[in-house]
Design a protein around this motif. Structure first.
Motif, short mmCIF file in Angstrom:
data_model
loop_
_atom_site.label_atom_id
_atom_site.label_comp_id
_atom_site.label_asym_id
_atom_site.label_seq_id
_atom_site.Cartn_x
_atom_site.Cartn_y
_atom_site.Cartn_z
N VAL A 431 -0.06 -4.28 39.54
CA VAL A 431 -0.78 -3.20 40.24
C VAL A 431 -0.44 -3.33 41.72
O VAL A 431 -0.66 -4.38 42.32
CB VAL A 431 -2.31 -3.33 40.03
N THR A 432 0.15 -2.26 42.29
CA THR A 432 0.56 -2.35 43.69
C THR A 432 -0.56 -1.85 44.60
O THR A 432 -1.06 -0.73 44.43
CB THR A 432 1.80 -1.46 43.93
N LEU A 433 -0.94 -2.68 45.55
CA LEU A 433 -2.01 -2.32 46.51
C LEU A 433 -1.44 -2.31 47.91
O LEU A 433 -0.49 -3.02 48.20
CB LEU A 433 -3.12 -3.37 46.48
N LEU A 434 -2.05 -1.52 48.77
CA LEU A 434 -1.59 -1.47 50.16
C LEU A 434 -2.68 -2.05 51.05
O LEU A 434 -3.80 -1.53 51.08
CB LEU A 434 -1.32 -0.01 50.53
N SER A 435 -2.32 -3.10 51.77
CA SER A 435 -3.30 -3.70 52.68
C SER A 435 -3.54 -2.76 53.86
O SER A 435 -2.65 -2.00 54.26
CB SER A 435 -2.73 -5.03 53.17
N THR A 436 -4.73 -2.83 54.44
CA THR A 436 -4.99 -1.99 55.62
C THR A 436 -4.51 -2.67 56.91
O THR A 436 -4.65 -2.09 57.99
CB THR A 436 -6.50 -1.71 55.78
N ALA A 437 -3.97 -3.90 56.79
CA ALA A 437 -3.68 -4.69 58.00
C ALA A 437 -2.88 -3.91 59.04
O ALA A 437 -3.18 -3.97 60.23
CB ALA A 437 -2.96 -5.98 57.62
N PRO A 443 -3.01 -6.83 63.51
CA PRO A 443 -3.13 -6.99 62.05
C PRO A 443 -3.76 -8.32 61.67
O PRO A 443 -4.45 -8.41 60.65
CB PRO A 443 -1.68 -6.90 61.57
N ALA A 444 -3.58 -9.34 62.53
CA ALA A 444 -4.14 -10.65 62.18
C ALA A 444 -5.67 -10.62 62.20
O ALA A 444 -6.33 -11.43 61.54
CB ALA A 444 -3.62 -11.70 63.14
N SER A 445 -6.23 -9.65 62.95
CA SER A 445 -7.69 -9.61 63.03
C SER A 445 -8.29 -8.64 62.01
O SER A 445 -9.49 -8.36 62.02
CB SER A 445 -8.13 -9.18 64.44
N ALA A 446 -7.43 -8.09 61.12
CA ALA A 446 -7.94 -7.15 60.10
C ALA A 446 -8.90 -7.88 59.18
O ALA A 446 -8.72 -9.07 58.92
CB ALA A 446 -6.76 -6.59 59.31
N PRO A 447 -9.92 -7.18 58.69
CA PRO A 447 -10.84 -7.85 57.77
C PRO A 447 -10.08 -8.38 56.55
O PRO A 447 -9.12 -7.77 56.10
CB PRO A 447 -11.80 -6.73 57.34
N ALA A 448 -10.55 -9.51 56.05
CA ALA A 448 -9.86 -10.12 54.90
C ALA A 448 -9.98 -9.24 53.67
O ALA A 448 -11.01 -8.58 53.47
CB ALA A 448 -10.46 -11.49 54.63
#
Ligand SMILES: Cc1ncc(COP(=O)(O)O)c(C=O)c1O
Length: 475
Positions: A431-437, A443-448
């Motif tokens: 299943v391919t997902l796209l991170s919101t980073a 991007p390093a501070s994006a929510p986990a």
């Protein structure tokens, strides 16, 4: 020199190649005399016409020159001729092939998106469901355009902003469906909303200008405006959308997605809209409203555009047919305040003249005959069901292990998983997902564990299946 009759390259072409190679490696030095056509024909066992044709080509390209009564020569002052070398060889030698501009350097390290691997349930694709697109109608209208304007005509100044019937159709659609206040002359047809943003960057922004962008926000806009040298300032969002009070005082332009905050999904509240319009009440401030998917609102009727709510001279309104039609169409639109009409036309003319006529003509008919409105109505029902199935499945299979952001509109929902195991399991089970980073300024501070789940091109069955598969990890 030898010629090979089995090669597909004609004999005179082989001669041309070999003479050039000898000039390049100096076996034929500058000033050297080449054999007469008669001698060369005898030596090579080819007809004199073959040699004459080859010499004529070399003479016309400047590799040879003839001196009356003396013969044919390599020009005496020919600078060294480079041996043609494939780019791969340059790369292998470790040489940077070309120096790129500061614009490119600011765009940074970017690669075209990799195609999704096969045999997956792809929740990362922004593609609408093209199986449900009225292709027969569209093909018929395209063929009709082919008959009416087989090769169009060479671009004239009237065409820059788009074909008149399409501008009319867009203006009335926007007035009626989005509450946008505009005349067709303010509507410019562009090559996707990405070009609208590009034109905004060219027309409105100088290097060093401060441009405010929602954080998280649309990464394409951040990169583009950063590349033209703008200082892109992240502005936080909350449940009411952009926090207008946090706009940096130096910001001249604010890029916002009021109908459907990208990526989190909430709408900009009325109070914030009015505050934002108030903020823009200054000659050097402007709002760019990116209204990319407002057609697909499921709960209640679509929210009117910000542009129509106040002083329209402070808003550049951008929209696209990528999601309501299909992305490969590459047609979008921008509605500009009157003083910007000429600058935008000028920028468009110098960028790509105009957007292709054939598709514009077909789209104008498609809209005029009500096909687009019908298609949007149908897809809104389809996508609403898909969203519901996805939300149900998330609720049933992941329960407290997932938090879902605003889901009242759009073709994706943003989720936060309680643990990294869910995305890990998604990867394992195809299943391919796209991170919101990438949507975050840092991007390093994006929510986990925050992901965009794009559901427009996945059937209800597969949406439920995708969540079932991912959830296996959580328990
Ligand atoms: C925020 C946002 N803006 C614009 C677009 C459309 O871009 P374009 O019209 O260039 O295809 C998208 C498409 O996914 C989007 O997500």
């Amino acid at each position: 020199m030898v010629v090979d009759r089995r090669r597909s390259l004609p004999l005179h072409g082989q001669l041309v190649q070999q003479v050039k190679a000898r000039i390049a490696d100096r076996r034929l030095a500058p000033g050297a005399r080449v054999p007469s056509t008669r001698d060369a024909a005898l030596l090579l066992g080819v007809s004199r016409t073959t040699v004459t044709t080859a010499y004529e080509q070399l003479l016309s390209e400047g590799y040879l020159e003839s001196r009356r009564g003396a013969g044919t020569f390599v020009p005496a002052h020919l600078p060294p001729v480079a041996t043609p070398r494939a780019e791969a060889a340059t790369a292998a030698a470790g040489l940077p092939p070309v120096r790129v501009s500061a614009f490119m350097a600011r765009l940074g390290d970017w690669r075209p998106p990799a195609p999704a691997p096969h045999a997956v349930i792809d929740l990362s694709s922004r593609e609408p469901d093209l199986r449900l697109f009225p292709l027969a109608e569209w093909s018929r209208l395209l063929r009709q355009q082919m008959r009416r304007r087989p090769l169009g005509r060479s671009p004239s100044h009237e065409d820059i902003g788009g074909l008149a019937p399409l501008r009319d159709a867009i203006a009335s659609y926007l007035r009626y469906a989005r509450g946008v206040i505009c005349d067709p002359e303010q509507v410019m047809v562009v090559t996707g909303s990405q070009q609208a943003l590009d034109l905004c960057a060219r027309v409105l922004v100088n290097p060093g200008d401060c441009v405010a962008l929602e954080n998280p926000g649309y990464p394409e806009a951040r990169r583009l405006f950063g590349a033209v040298g703008a200082r892109v300032m992240p502005v936080p969002v909350d449940a009411d959308g952009l926090r207008v009070s946090r706009l940096p005082p130096r910001a001249r332009t604010a890029i916002v997605t009021p109908s459907h905050q990208y990526p989190l999904g909430m709408a900009l509240s009325l109070t914030r809209r009015l505050e934002l319009l108030q903020w823009a009440q200054s000659p050097d401030r402007l709002i760019i409203e990116n209204d990319y998917d407002s057609e697909f609102r499921y709960d209640g009727s679509p929210l009117p555009a910000l542009q129509g709510l106040g002083d329209t001279s402070r808003v550049v309104y951008v929209g696209t047919f990528s999601l309501s039609m299909f992305p490969a169409l590459r047609i979008g639109y921008v509605v500009v305040p009157r003083p910007l009409v000429i600058p935008f036309l000028q920028a468009k003319w110098h960028t790509d003249r105009h957007t292709p006529h054939l598709e514009q003509g077909a789209l104008a008919e498609f809209m005029a005959r009500g096909h687009l409105a019908r298609h949007i109505r149908r897809m809104r029902r389809v996508y609403r069901r898909r969203r519901d199935v996805l939300l149900d499945a998330l609720h049933t299979h992941l329960g407290a292990d997932v938090t879902v952001a605003d889901t009242s509109s759009g073709l994706h929902v943003v989720v936060r998983f309680a643990t990294g195991r869910v995305a890990e399991q998604a990867r394992r089970c195809g299943v391919t997902l796209l991170s919101t980073a990438a949507c975050y300024a840092d991007p390093a501070s994006a929510p986990a564990h925050e992901y965009l789940l794009r559901f427009s091109n996945v059937s209800e069955r597969l949406l439920a299946e995708a969540v079932r598969r991912m959830a296996a990890a959580a328990h």
